[in-house]
Design an enzyme around this catalytic site. Structure first.
Site, PDB file in Angstrom:
ATOM      1  CG  ASP A   1       8.581  16.458 -44.133  1.00 28.03           C
ATOM      2  OD1 ASP A   1       8.427  17.361 -44.393  1.00 28.03           O
ATOM      3  OD2 ASP A   1       8.917  15.782 -45.526  1.00 28.03           O
TER       4      ASP A   1
ATOM      5  CE  LYS B   1      13.572  20.353 -39.817  1.00 29.41           C
ATOM      6  NZ  LYS B   1      13.256  18.241 -40.363  1.00 29.41           N
TER       7      LYS B   1
ATOM      8  N   GLY C   1       9.271  23.624 -45.523  1.00 29.79           N
ATOM      9  CA  GLY C   1       8.611  23.942 -45.238  1.00 29.79           C
ATOM     10  C   GLY C   1       7.492  23.745 -43.789  1.00 29.79           C
ATOM     11  CG  HIS C   2      10.311  24.337 -40.715  1.00 24.53           C
ATOM     12  ND1 HIS C   2      11.837  24.990 -40.473  1.00 24.53           N
ATOM     13  CD2 HIS C   2      10.793  23.581 -41.661  1.00 24.53           C
ATOM     14  CE1 HIS C   2      12.600  24.011 -41.090  1.00 24.53           C
ATOM     15  NE2 HIS C   2      12.288  22.900 -41.783  1.00 24.53           N
TER      16      HIS C   2
ATOM     17  NE  ARG D   1      35.604  27.599 -58.344  1.00 26.24           N
ATOM     18  CZ  ARG D   1      36.855  27.379 -58.619  1.00 26.24           C
ATOM     19  NH1 ARG D   1      37.666  27.600 -58.087  1.00 26.24           N
ATOM     20  NH2 ARG D   1      37.338  26.585 -59.740  1.00 26.24           N
TER      21      ARG D   1
ATOM     22  CD  GLN E   1      16.049  20.643 -46.380  1.00 26.78           C
ATOM     23  OE1 GLN E   1      16.951  20.755 -46.765  1.00 26.78           O
ATOM     24  NE2 GLN E   1      14.923  21.121 -47.357  1.00 26.78           N
TER      25      GLN E   1
ATOM     26  NE  ARG F   1       7.307  15.698 -52.876  1.00 23.88           N
ATOM     27  CZ  ARG F   1       8.647  15.451 -53.514  1.00 23.88           C
ATOM     28  NH1 ARG F   1       8.797  15.280 -54.227  1.00 23.88           N
ATOM     29  NH2 ARG F   1       9.475  15.744 -52.924  1.00 23.88           N
TER      30      ARG F   1
ATOM     31  CE  LYS G   1       2.780  14.438 -37.469  1.00 23.47           C
ATOM     32  NZ  LYS G   1       3.009  14.505 -38.753  1.00 23.47           N
ATOM     33  CB  SER G   2       4.331   9.289 -29.024  1.00 20.28           C
ATOM     34  OG  SER G   2       3.377  10.839 -28.556  1.00 20.28           O
TER      35      SER G   2
ATOM     36  CB  SER H   1       5.636  16.824 -30.018  1.00 17.05           C
ATOM     37  OG  SER H   1       4.261  17.157 -30.586  1.00 17.05           O
TER      38      SER H   1
END
Ligand code: IMP
Length: 425
Positions: A14, A17, A41-42, A144, A231, A310, A338-339, A414
């Site tokens: 999260d 990406k 979940g991008h 296998r 991930q 969640r 997210k600064s 960003s």
């Protein structure tokens, strides 16, 4: 030799990406996923619309970019069908641009049922998985027993499916799990299975490829390829906070096995991290905050899971963990996301070490566990200013502090969800 670049999450997933791949893809001909599945979940914002991609690489919104789902990825045909249809409705026709590896493994409905049964059996010790069947599918792959995309076209596909399903049902029975209670995306097992087979049929209109040849030949022909991770490094099955991890190698080494690309073909490694930390699911999180600052990070950062909804656990930036992730993947360029979430903070803390067994260390302990590890913090003055074209001096100081600790430059900052809210350094 023409090389492939990689983009990875360096924390617990999260990191943002989707947004960075979307910003980078105009420079690439091909974007390829190499591990994970619909647990990812991008999120990408495009022309006012929000797209959440689970299986499909984030290059999909860039015209002309080819998107490869590589052999290391695992696919649920029902979920992938829904994702493709959603993009079609928004005007993106993927029939020419989406290619799926023959060797990618299939997530069966019973893999999802087993994920639910395993989690229930673990009780308080549950991993807090996304319940998408990730662990059981990778387990069958290494045991296998798995089914692969390329099997879909074979005459004995249904026989193989039924054989595997029966063995799963037996295991589920042994766990005392009630299949009648199970709901998969709101459906009973029987309805989900039907929808899953419709997904299998639907996928046949897309090109199944030997992605290892496709990617290597594309590189030989001078094409630019970006491998997109899902991930984050702290969820890596080998180096993450085991057993509270996902079931694949999410670090750069996963690209070699998940796309069939040799180590000497790897070029730049872009590593993404948030200016703070978040985690979903259970497991150690040394810098987690349980106070109003944690809540502020959650609210300001809209920290709710893109796949499961969640609320995410939130905490300060963990520099020893970040440095560890940089080391494992040979990160060449850092990207901080997210600064803006901390724009109003008077002070910001960063962990620069841990106190563990009465000693200070900068290494993540093998038996990392929140109860026995205490972060050692350095306090840094907040920037209390928004980025408006230029990075404020105090934010620049925060960035330099991180760079000095980790030893890799932060090239991209960003400061908002929109495609335009970034500064390149
Ligand atoms: P699984 O991958 O569904 O088996 O979940 C294993 C662990 O990884 C859980 O703690 C999940 O919350 C976490 N996880 C899996 N995928 C993601 C992701 O894309 N972002 C953040 N956490 C994830």
């Amino acid at each position: 030799m023409n090389k492939l670049d990689i983009l990875l999450g360096l924390q617990w997933g999260d990191e943002g990406k989707g947004k960075v791949v979307d910003a980078l893809t105009p420079n690439y001909d091909i974007v390829a996923r190499f591990q994970g599945g619909p647990n990812a979940g991008h999120t990408i914002k495009f022309e006012g619309k929000k797209f959440v991609l689970h299986n499909i690489p984030s290059g999909v919104l860039t015209p002309g970019c080819v998107n490869v789902i590589g052999n290391g990825v695992i696919i649920d045909p029902y979920i992938l069908k829904g994702e493709i249809e959603g993009l079609c409705e928004a005007g993106f026709d993927l029939r020419q641009t989406l290619k799926i590896a023959n060797r990618a493994h299939l997530i069966l409905p019973t893999h999802r049922a087993m994920d639910a049964a395993n989690e229930k059996a673990l009780g308080k010790m549950k991993v807090g998985t996304t319940l998408k069947g990730i662990g059981p599918t990778y387990t069958d792959k290494t045991a296998r027993k798995g089914l692969r995309i390329g099997d879909i076209g074979l005459a004995d596909f249904c026989d193989k499916y039924n054989h595997l399903k029966e063995s799963h049902l037996q295991q589920i029975k042994n766990l005392d799990f009630d299949m009648d209670e199970l709901r998969l995306d709101g459906m009973t097992f029987a309805d989900y299975e039907k929808a899953w087979f419709e997904g299998v049929e639907y996928l046949k209109q897309y090109e199944f490829i030997d992605s290892e040849y496709y990617i290597n030949e594309a590189l030989d022909a001078g094409k630019k390829v970006l491998a997109e991770g899902a991930q984050g490094s702290m969820l890596d099955v080998d180096f993450g906070s085991y057993p509270f991890v996902t079931s694949s190698n999410v670090i750069a080494a996963g690209v070699c096995s998940g796309l069939g690309v040799a180590p000497n073909r790897i070029g730049k490694v872009f590593g993404i991290f948030k200016a703070y930390c978040t985690r979903v699911g259970t497991g150690p999180f040394p810098t987690e905050l349980f106070d109003e600052t944690g809540e502020l990070l959650r609210q300001n950062g809209h920290e709710f899971g893109a796949t499961t909804g969640r609320p995410r656990r939130c905490g300060w930036l963990d520099l020893p963990a970040l440095k560890y992730a940089v080391m494992l993947s040979g990160v060449t360029d850092l990207m901080m996301m997210k600064s803006d979430v901390m724009d109003d903070f008077k002070t910001v803390k960063v962990a620069t070490g841990y106190r563990y067994n009465n000693k200070e260390t900068k290494h993540l302990p093998f038996a990392a566990c929140t109860e026995t590890m205490e972060p050692v913090y350095t306090e840094i003055p907040g920037w209390q200013q928004k980025i408006e074209g230029q990075i404020p001096q105090k934010l620049e100081d925060y960035i330099k502090f991180i760079e000095n600790y980790v030893g890799v430059p932060i090239k991209f900052v960003s400061y908002g969800p929109d495609r335009t809210q970034n500064v390149w350094r």
